[in-house]
Write a protein that holds these residues in place. Structure first.
Motif, short mmCIF file in Angstrom:
data_model
loop_
_atom_site.label_atom_id
_atom_site.label_comp_id
_atom_site.label_asym_id
_atom_site.label_seq_id
_atom_site.Cartn_x
_atom_site.Cartn_y
_atom_site.Cartn_z
N TRP A 1 0.83 -1.19 0.00
CA TRP A 1 0.00 0.00 0.00
C TRP A 1 0.87 1.24 0.00
O TRP A 1 1.91 1.22 0.65
CB TRP A 1 -0.93 -0.01 1.23
N PRO A 2 0.51 2.38 -0.62
CA PRO A 2 -0.67 2.55 -1.46
C PRO A 2 -0.48 2.00 -2.88
O PRO A 2 0.63 1.93 -3.38
CB PRO A 2 -0.83 4.07 -1.51
N ILE A 3 -1.59 1.61 -3.46
CA ILE A 3 -1.61 1.11 -4.83
C ILE A 3 -1.06 2.20 -5.76
O ILE A 3 -1.39 3.36 -5.62
CB ILE A 3 -3.07 0.78 -5.23
N ASN A 4 -0.22 1.79 -6.71
CA ASN A 4 0.35 2.77 -7.65
C ASN A 4 -0.61 3.14 -8.77
O ASN A 4 -0.57 4.28 -9.26
CB ASN A 4 1.64 2.23 -8.25
N LEU A 5 -1.42 2.17 -9.19
CA LEU A 5 -2.26 2.46 -10.35
C LEU A 5 -3.54 1.63 -10.33
O LEU A 5 -3.49 0.40 -10.23
CB LEU A 5 -1.45 2.12 -11.63
N HIS A 6 -4.68 2.33 -10.41
CA HIS A 6 -5.96 1.65 -10.62
C HIS A 6 -6.34 1.86 -12.09
O HIS A 6 -6.42 3.01 -12.54
CB HIS A 6 -7.08 2.28 -9.79
N LEU A 7 -6.63 0.79 -12.80
CA LEU A 7 -7.13 0.91 -14.17
C LEU A 7 -8.63 0.64 -14.15
O LEU A 7 -9.07 -0.38 -13.62
CB LEU A 7 -6.46 -0.13 -15.08
#
Ligand code: MSP
Length: 533
Positions: free
Chosen positions: A261-267
């Motif tokens: 965490w934190p997520i680098n990329l949400h698609l």
């Protein structure tokens, strides 16, 4: 992969968690292929990657669909979820986590998270009156609806009137904090047009939204009031957190957030923009957790220029497509032909033409004819030319030396079409170069050294193109690499990252005559146009 050295940069990315009301469609395949390309490119850079995907299984939509088929929601979800797993295998997706929101570990985390938001005093009981679209699992404003109370995204279905007690999340409290977030981190939402859409929406003023349902069993009970279940969207977004747990770790938020965490990329696709860029950061703020780095929003796919749908009878089954044409072909078409972020179209004739032109002709023939010439003119050995002997202004070397950096930039900006086109320009330049240099004439004239220089430059250019295309067409790239004498398979992540790191293989001048070339064989068989087209 988890044993890789700790100083390496990490990169965690997600696809949406797909609803299991049906088997996967081309839209779900599209995001997942894009995510896989990003993951594979990050792996080439030597980063530790965690690609998260999975299925979103609770809520009214799933419960109703299962019931209409005379199935229990759980057994129906099991079957549909397995359909996603098997499509990801067919499409050669290297995911690291597959989270199902019906898993008990997810439930434990959701309850803990709910409690945190409860303690922040951001949840209260209220009366929810409004129009609900079950297909979107979302309340709609009256002004958003089409005539006859139909949802614009599901025009064949009527929205339903609800008037019930729900728990609400105090979204309104986060209006300024969200505005501040978009301002201080302009890259949080991409592309720019989607960012503007969100800014407009938030600037109009945010209303609290309900995060529980009554009379809906198929969900996770609200910890403070078991007559309610938690709203499917509130819960599903947390799937991105539960997915981070190691398989045998105790399901606590602390454990889940410790490493990745934190997520680098949400698609995501454009229909689920608000959930990811407004609701999601707000509930994370409420729970006191850091926010993801970036949300990238892609467009919608159409078929022959028309919206796809069961009612129109023009859906495109990704399984059929892969079985007919192979996974690399499908991956290549969607990533090369459509600008990621914009809407795009699938048309079978165009699909066939693009693959034949780029993969069979430009890339495939180039490799094949060059290898055959090497066989004929150089006894099948890579010419003993060294990179230093080729001047910097050599037409292919000059392109090749800049290519890695340009392609890296394009992949990082998620401009997959640009990455592919830039790589193809080296391939096209190589075809032109070989025609102009005509090594067959040079050979006849006895200019052996000149022949060898030409063939070396072309082989090296094909190698570089294959390397840089490997995130998109891993099977074909592996085949090319093996024909060039490398013991490298781009589907073996760790081995490839070590044996062929981007810093070395991503530039021009890597081939040496120490390698033994393999037997030339076509890398992509020309597709014949169906007879009735
Ligand atoms: N379950 C939610 C996501 C929860 S994430 C925590 C969901 N699932 S979905 O299966 O309906 O949609 C998944 C993705 O498919 C969305 O990103 C959506 O934009 C995308 N697509 C659905 N139809 C599409 C096309 N025709 N073209 C491209 N993508 C499309 O929403």
């Amino acid at each position: 992969m988890n044993q890789v050295n700790k100083t390496q940069k990490t990169f965690a990315l997600t696809t949406p968690l797909y609803y299991v009301n049906d088997l996967p469609h081309i839209g779900s395949a599209y995001t997942t292929m894009a995510a896989d390309v990003v993951g594979r490119f990050q792996r080439l850079l030597g980063h530790r990657v965690l690609l998260i995907t999975g299925t979103d299984e609770h809520g009214q939509k799933i419960q109703r669909t299962a019931e209409s088929k005379g199935r229990s929601p759980q057994s129906f979800s099991d079957e549909m979820s397995a359909g996603f797993v098997s499509l990801w295998q067919l499409l050669n997706i290297q995911y690291d986590r597959f989270i199902r929101t019906t898993s008990p570990r997810h439930e434990a985390l959701v309850k803990e998270f709910f409690q945190k938001v409860w303690e922040s005093q951001d949840i209260y009981l209220g009366q929810q009156k409004g129009w609900y679209c079950v297909s979107c699992e979302e309340f709609k404003e009256e002004r958003e609806l089409l005539e006859g109370h139909r949802c614009p995204l599901h025009p064949n279905k009527e929205v339903e009137w609800r008037d019930e007690q729900n728990y609400f999340f105090r979204l309104s409290k986060y209006q300024e904090k969200l505005q501040e977030l978009y301002k201080s981190r302009p890259d949080f939402i991409q592309p720019e047009s989607r960012r503007n859409e969100v800014l407009n929406f938030v600037n109009q003023g945010l209303q609290d939204f309900s995060i529980s349902r009554v009379n809906l069993e198929w969900g996770i009970p609200v910890p403070v009031d078991p007559n309610h279940t938690i709203y499917v969207w509130f819960e599903a977004l947390l799937g991105y957190v539960s997915a981070l747990l190691e398989p045998d770790e105790e399901p606590t938020l602390e454990n889940a957030l410790a490493k990745w965490w934190p997520i680098n990329l949400h698609l995501i696709g454009k229909d689920i923009l608000r959930f990811h860029t407004v609701y999601w950061p707000a509930i994370l703020m409420s729970a006191g957790k850091p926010l993801p780095d970036r949300v990238f929003v892609h467009g919608f796919l159409t078929k022959d220029g028309q919206k796809m749908g069961k009612s129109l009878g023009n859906t495109l089954d990704p399984v059929v497509l892969v079985e007919r044409y192979g996974s690399d072909a499908v991956r290549y078409y969607f990533l090369k032909e459509i600008e990621f972020g914009k809407d795009g179209d699938f048309n079978e004739s165009r699909f066939i033409n693009v693959l034949n032109a780029d993969l069979a002709n430009d890339l495939g023939n180039l490799l094949n004819r060059t290898l055959n010439m090497v066989k004929k003119y150089c006894a099948g050995n890579i010419p003993a030319v060294t990179n230093e002997e080729i001047p910097l202004e050599h037409s292919l070397k000059a392109i090749g030396l800049r290519l890695g950096e340009q392609v890296q930039y394009a992949y990082e900006a998620l401009a997959f079409n640009q990455a592919c086109e830039t790589i193809l320009s080296l391939v096209q330049a190589s075809n032109k170069f070989i025609d102009e240099q005509a090594p067959w004439s040079l050979y006849k004239q006895g200019q052996q050294q000149a022949v060898e220089k030409v063939l070396y430059a072309v082989l090296e250019s094909v190698r570089l193109a294959a390397y840089l295309l490997s995130p998109v067409i891993p099977d074909i790239s592996s085949d090319i690499y093996q024909q060039l004498g490398f013991d490298i398979n781009f589907n073996e992540q760790l081995k490839t990252a070590i044996a062929a790191p981007f810093a070395i293989h991503g530039t021009w001048g890597v081939l040496t005559n120490q390698q033994k070339l393999g037997e030339p064989r076509p890398i992509f068989k020309r597709i014949e146009l169906p007879k009735n087209d």
